[in-house]
Design an enzyme around this catalytic site. Sequence first.
Site, short mmCIF file in Angstrom:
data_model
loop_
_atom_site.label_atom_id
_atom_site.label_comp_id
_atom_site.label_asym_id
_atom_site.label_seq_id
_atom_site.Cartn_x
_atom_site.Cartn_y
_atom_site.Cartn_z
N GLY A 182 -17.75 -15.84 10.64
CA GLY A 182 -18.88 -16.45 9.72
C GLY A 182 -18.36 -17.05 8.49
O GLY A 182 -17.40 -16.50 7.99
N SER A 183 -18.80 -18.19 8.36
CA SER A 183 -17.92 -19.22 7.55
C SER A 183 -18.86 -20.49 7.57
O SER A 183 -19.97 -20.62 7.38
CB SER A 183 -16.61 -19.54 8.12
#
Length: 217
Positions: A182-183
């Site tokens: 996640g980013s």
Amino acid sequence: MSASYPHPIIAREGWPFLAVAILAAAVAGWLWGWWSVPLWLAALFVLQFFRDPPRAAPGDSHSVVSPADGRVVAVEKARDPYLERDAIKVSVFMNIFNVHSNRSPVDGEVKKRWYNSGRFLNAALDKASLENERNALWLRTPGGADITCVQIAGLVARRILCYVREGDVLIRGQRFGFIRFGSRVDLYVPLDATLVAALGDKVHATSTVIATLPRHA
């Protein structure tokens, strides 16, 4: 390390995780039979998270393609904090179900690279661009346009990986890094670029055009 990287379908960053997940599920299956199903589901999740499909880049050398899979969460005029210029910022948020391999948005040379340690706020928030752990690349196209591409860690992400150095020459869609779990990736493009992507669009690394650069650049 060479800037080039083949596409083995499963990202090399995921090989250790996948090996452990499969081994744990296999051992559990041998010991407990059907009770191992949750571990096999976990192994499938790891497999889908680290998938790394090859893709063809559309357009030409004036096309700026998405550096990441995800959804466009910001399209705005902003100050590029790395090149200290006014620019258009396009931010792509990656959730845990997106491909997390990062690709070069343009044909260009890596003029400079910056790394900043920082916090791990939700990557969908605007302040994550300046407060979270991040890695930025300044790319200059053969036509002289400057693009800044910033990998930003998120709430769960704890590792930004970048495999290129100053002086490396990249082509559109070439794999240059990875962010785990996640980013977000921010792009700063020149003010005279023509935007193609819009707020809320779902985009795919390499295969979605974000903007086009003017022909004089």
